[in-house]
Write a protein that holds these residues in place. Structure first.
Motif, PDB file in Angstrom:
ATOM      1  N   ALA A 112      20.009  54.817  58.586  1.00  0.00           N
ATOM      2  CA  ALA A 112      20.062  53.917  59.740  1.00  0.00           C
ATOM      3  C   ALA A 112      21.284  54.226  60.613  1.00  0.00           C
ATOM      4  N   ALA A 113      22.405  54.553  59.961  1.00  0.00           N
ATOM      5  CA  ALA A 113      23.620  54.845  60.722  1.00  0.00           C
ATOM      6  C   ALA A 113      23.469  56.119  61.548  1.00  0.00           C
ATOM      7  N   ARG A 114      22.632  57.017  61.109  1.00  0.00           N
ATOM      8  CA  ARG A 114      22.433  58.274  61.829  1.00  0.00           C
ATOM      9  C   ARG A 114      21.463  58.120  62.995  1.00  0.00           C
ATOM     10  N   LYS A 115      20.666  57.078  62.994  1.00  0.00           N
ATOM     11  CA  LYS A 115      19.681  56.893  64.059  1.00  0.00           C
ATOM     12  C   LYS A 115      20.343  56.403  65.337  1.00  0.00           C
ATOM     13  N   LYS A 116      19.733  56.770  66.442  1.00  0.00           N
ATOM     14  CA  LYS A 116      20.201  56.333  67.752  1.00  0.00           C
ATOM     15  C   LYS A 116      19.025  55.755  68.545  1.00  0.00           C
ATOM     16  N   PHE A 117      19.372  55.057  69.603  1.00  0.00           N
ATOM     17  CA  PHE A 117      18.346  54.517  70.502  1.00  0.00           C
ATOM     18  C   PHE A 117      18.152  55.517  71.637  1.00  0.00           C
ATOM     19  N   VAL A 118      16.958  56.100  71.682  1.00  0.00           N
ATOM     20  CA  VAL A 118      16.676  57.200  72.616  1.00  0.00           C
ATOM     21  C   VAL A 118      15.638  56.743  73.631  1.00  0.00           C
ATOM     22  N   PRO A 119      15.964  56.791  74.926  1.00  0.00           N
ATOM     23  CA  PRO A 119      14.978  56.405  75.952  1.00  0.00           C
ATOM     24  C   PRO A 119      13.969  57.522  76.202  1.00  0.00           C
ATOM     25  N   GLY A 120      12.807  57.124  76.711  1.00  0.00           N
ATOM     26  CA  GLY A 120      11.775  58.092  77.060  1.00  0.00           C
ATOM     27  C   GLY A 120      11.819  58.418  78.547  1.00  0.00           C
ATOM     28  N   ARG A 121      10.667  58.852  79.071  1.00  0.00           N
ATOM     29  CA  ARG A 121      10.536  59.180  80.485  1.00  0.00           C
ATOM     30  C   ARG A 121       9.690  58.121  81.166  1.00  0.00           C
ATOM     31  N   THR A 122      10.041  57.799  82.373  1.00  0.00           N
ATOM     32  CA  THR A 122       9.317  56.771  83.116  1.00  0.00           C
ATOM     33  C   THR A 122       7.984  57.331  83.633  1.00  0.00           C
ATOM     34  N   ALA A 123       6.926  56.563  83.387  1.00  0.00           N
ATOM     35  CA  ALA A 123       5.607  56.903  83.914  1.00  0.00           C
ATOM     36  C   ALA A 123       5.306  55.971  85.081  1.00  0.00           C
ATOM     37  N   ASP A 180       1.112  48.843  91.900  1.00  0.00           N
ATOM     38  CA  ASP A 180       1.740  50.011  91.284  1.00  0.00           C
ATOM     39  C   ASP A 180       2.610  49.536  90.106  1.00  0.00           C
ATOM     40  N   SER A 181       2.906  50.460  89.209  1.00  0.00           N
ATOM     41  CA  SER A 181       3.700  50.061  88.042  1.00  0.00           C
ATOM     42  C   SER A 181       4.551  51.222  87.550  1.00  0.00           C
ATOM     43  N   LEU A 182       5.577  50.840  86.812  1.00  0.00           N
ATOM     44  CA  LEU A 182       6.440  51.812  86.119  1.00  0.00           C
ATOM     45  C   LEU A 182       6.539  51.388  84.665  1.00  0.00           C
ATOM     46  N   LYS A 183       6.542  52.400  83.808  1.00  0.00           N
ATOM     47  CA  LYS A 183       6.600  52.093  82.364  1.00  0.00           C
ATOM     48  C   LYS A 183       7.525  53.087  81.678  1.00  0.00           C
ATOM     49  N   ASN A 184       8.331  52.561  80.755  1.00  0.00           N
ATOM     50  CA  ASN A 184       9.196  53.422  79.959  1.00  0.00           C
ATOM     51  C   ASN A 184       9.464  52.735  78.625  1.00  0.00           C
ATOM     52  N   GLN A 185       9.897  53.489  77.658  1.00  0.00           N
ATOM     53  CA  GLN A 185      10.214  52.902  76.360  1.00  0.00           C
ATOM     54  C   GLN A 185      11.483  53.503  75.775  1.00  0.00           C
ATOM     55  N   ILE A 186      12.064  52.777  74.836  1.00  0.00           N
ATOM     56  CA  ILE A 186      13.245  53.233  74.108  1.00  0.00           C
ATOM     57  C   ILE A 186      12.920  53.113  72.615  1.00  0.00           C
ATOM     58  N   SER A 187      13.294  54.127  71.856  1.00  0.00           N
ATOM     59  CA  SER A 187      12.935  54.176  70.431  1.00  0.00           C
ATOM     60  C   SER A 187      14.192  54.381  69.591  1.00  0.00           C
ATOM     61  N   TRP A 188      14.143  53.809  68.394  1.00  0.00           N
ATOM     62  CA  TRP A 188      15.225  53.955  67.415  1.00  0.00           C
ATOM     63  C   TRP A 188      14.826  55.068  66.460  1.00  0.00           C
ATOM     64  N   ARG A 189      15.530  56.189  66.522  1.00  0.00           N
ATOM     65  CA  ARG A 189      15.145  57.337  65.675  1.00  0.00           C
ATOM     66  C   ARG A 189      16.318  58.263  65.431  1.00  0.00           C
TER      67      ARG A 189
END
Length: 264
Positions: free
Chosen positions: A123-134, A255-264
């Motif tokens: 868990a300590a090695r994981k970071k929160f990484v954002p994706g790309r906006t669609a 219109d819309s924008l979508k993006n996500q952030i993941s813990w990995r």
């Protein structure tokens, strides 16, 4: 007949008696009371020194059994492992637990605490990484001239260009019980203002997701500006093995924008 008168008998005159001369009286001094000197305690007789005795004979030293030696090693290693775990030195703690398990493969404490240490290290090695906006726009009406568009989904150019950005605090090293705050922003990269219609945040933890509407902190983002959209806060739950958050922003004309952030 005339009696003859007896002649008196001359009585000798007594000689004067001289009084005896008294003997000279010698004055005898009155003796002073004699004060006895303080009694001097007589010294106690010194005890005769007892004969010197040598140091007591220590009991014979019995070497600990192999089982006792192993138990001492296990206890020492467990103490070192717990200390390393408490200071978040996870790799060192795991190494000590492995040494315990080499001595005692079924040691319940070492097995359980090693699993905890591995989980915390990962868990300590994981970071929160954002994706790309669609960016998604509404479908354009009508087809393209000169083309058969029956099987083609035609979309017009969006009225805006932009991207969603995330800021997660802490950015890494999160552990159970830690508070966290996720902030999200919209960057308008186009030439037209983006009017916010709605925001939905869908958070997924260990495969289970839940959507939550978010009140927009900014209703309109001018061209070439970065504006805050909102934030959510929470406490990191124990047992979390996977986590992600997806933000959907609906804007002008559907219109819309979508993006996500993941813990990995």
């Amino acid at each position: 007949m005339t009696q003859a008168t007896p002649h008196p008998i001359a009585t000798p005159e007594p000689r004067p008696v001289e009084p005896p001369t008294p003997a000279a009286v010698v004055a005898t001094p009155t003796p002073k009371p004699t004060v006895a000197p303080p009694a001097t305690p007589s010294p106690s007789p010194s005890p005769s020194p007892s004969p010197k005795k040598g140091p007591p004979t220590p009991p014979p030293v019995t070497a600990p059994s192999a089982e006792a030696q192993r138990a001492q090693q296990v206890a020492s290693l467990l103490g070192q492992a717990e200390a390393a775990l408490g200071s978040r030195q996870f790799d060192q703690a795991i190494g000590h637990f492995d040494e315990v398990l080499r001595l005692d493969a079924q040691n319940a404490k070492a097995l359980a605490d090693k699993a905890t240490a591995v989980s915390l290290r990962d868990a300590a090695r994981k970071k929160f990484v954002p994706g790309r906006t669609a960016v998604k726009t509404e479908k354009a009406t009508g087809g393209l001239a000169g083309f058969d568009s029956g099987d083609v989904a035609v979309q017009k150019a969006p009225d805006f260009l932009g991207r969603i950005e995330f800021e997660m605090s802490p950015a890494s090293g999160i552990k159970p019980g830690d508070p966290y705050t996720l902030r999200f922003f919209l960057v308008n990269e186009g030439k037209k203002a983006i009017r916010i219609q709605g925001i939905t945040l869908n958070t997924t933890v260990n495969g289970t997701g839940a959507g939550t509407p978010v009140s927009a902190a900014t209703k309109e983002v001018a061209p070439q500006q970065r504006a805050p959209l909102g934030e959510v806060a929470g406490s990191w739950k124990d047992g979390t093995t996977s986590w992600s958050a997806e933000l959907l922003v609906t804007a002008n004309k559907g219109d819309s924008l979508k993006n996500q952030i993941s813990w990995r």
